[in-house]
Design a protein around this motif. Sequence first.
Motif, PDB file in Angstrom:
ATOM      1  N   SER A  90       0.816  -1.220   0.000  1.00 40.51           N
ATOM      2  CA  SER A  90       0.000   0.000   0.000  1.00 40.51           C
ATOM      3  C   SER A  90       0.850   1.272   0.000  1.00 40.51           C
ATOM      4  O   SER A  90       0.342   2.348   0.321  1.00 40.51           O
ATOM      5  N   GLY A 150      -0.275   3.526   3.107  1.00 38.30           N
ATOM      6  CA  GLY A 150      -0.524   2.438   4.047  1.00 38.30           C
ATOM      7  C   GLY A 150       0.383   2.514   5.258  1.00 38.30           C
ATOM      8  O   GLY A 150      -0.048   2.289   6.399  1.00 38.30           O
ATOM      9  N   ALA A 178      -6.959   0.733   3.159  1.00 37.83           N
ATOM     10  CA  ALA A 178      -5.582   0.521   2.694  1.00 37.83           C
ATOM     11  C   ALA A 178      -5.430  -0.839   2.015  1.00 37.83           C
ATOM     12  O   ALA A 178      -4.654  -0.974   1.059  1.00 37.83           O
ATOM     13  N   TYR A 187      -6.702  -0.364  -1.395  1.00 47.96           N
ATOM     14  CA  TYR A 187      -5.711   0.404  -2.162  1.00 47.96           C
ATOM     15  C   TYR A 187      -4.637  -0.537  -2.709  1.00 47.96           C
ATOM     16  O   TYR A 187      -4.279  -0.486  -3.895  1.00 47.96           O
ATOM     17  N   ALA A 188      -4.105  -1.411  -1.845  1.00 47.47           N
ATOM     18  CA  ALA A 188      -3.041  -2.317  -2.254  1.00 47.47           C
ATOM     19  C   ALA A 188      -3.523  -3.291  -3.325  1.00 47.47           C
ATOM     20  O   ALA A 188      -2.808  -3.579  -4.296  1.00 47.47           O
TER      21      ALA A 188
END
Length: 409
Positions: free
Chosen positions: A194, A198, A243, A246-247
């Motif tokens: 992330s 992150g 997060a 997102y990753a």
Amino acid sequence: MTTLAGAALPTLPSTLPGTAAPVRMWLPEQETEPAALDQLRNIASLPWVHGVRVMPDCHLGKGATVGSVIAMRGAVSPAAVGVDIGCGVAAVRTDLVEEDLEDLGALRSAIEQAIPVGFHEHSAPVPAGTLTRIGARAGLDRFWEGFAALPEKVQDREGKARRQLGTMGGGNHFAELCVDSRDRRVWITLHSGSRNIGKEVAEVHIAAARGLEHNQALPDRDLAVFLADTPGMDAYVRDVHWAQEYASRSRAIMIGLLRETVAAHWSARGREVGFDMPVNCHHNYVSIEEIDGADMVVTRKGAISTREGGLALIPGSMGVGSYIVRGLANPDFCSASHGAGRRMSRTAAKKAYTRADLVAQTEGIECRKDRGVIDEIPAAYKDLHAVLRYQSDLVEPVAHLQTVLCVKG
């Protein structure tokens, strides 16, 4: 099914003695760092911990051991996920075979142009047209609306986070071309997380947890927890899920860019490329799962879930490659290792090896061979084949993928 050769295995899992909550290990105690064993005992001493499962790639981490799966009742420890929230792997098989491989130096340069590595980022967010062309997941605008709920401390990082979406980062993150040892088919593999957003989200929550009164007497303050039904835990769970997405989205975008780059490389040579068998899974994350008949907060820090019995990727090193595996949904926390795991720290590796060692250990592989990646030298990692043998009741190896090209930050 791939056969894993090796000597007779010890009886695993074994139980780590002297712990408050049960700790079951898929790595012999005598092969585990003493500091990691101490860390596991600290984790098991927390009053909220129901049990800990230790994967064969385990090694010392900050707060929680890398390669650990922890089930808690009514609490969560941000350090048991770590700072690279949602870090994980992706892969896709091509219809290329080893005999098709050519001009890998030019292909590596093209990949490095398409996907920023290390501290680099896209000059601007990946355009909507590009996302559509590569088949990126829909709903990105709605996803970004969730940024406003993240901690105030990171609110000025949105521009950077948008530019880093679809970028690799550094350390042990990579993009590779690999060859299946059975049928010589070529795979694309990827390891990423992330990025900075992150890390910053995690650090905000770790610091907040450390300051809570109920964490002041812990054996290791890095194991600080949020308790259920509190604003702190609600905020952490919300942010960690953002997060993680997102990753996952970032990996999907990079796989799309990699597919496009590989396809263009061979299209210029009159060869169209097909793709199948996609993989995309986390190995640093939190979820709510049923453990021993009760819903619990489960954190995996350097471990994959096998609950669904699907395909996953377990990487080794630049010299060894990776395994495609199928999860066996072992009911003992339904988990498996996330990779080979380090056998020495980055600092130790830099002291122990030279550039000449790196060149020798990556012979025949198109990759960086400079001092900047000596800490990623294959000898710094555990034996991936042994790691797979130790967890034969957790995953079934489907294919061993040998690295032929590796991009690192």
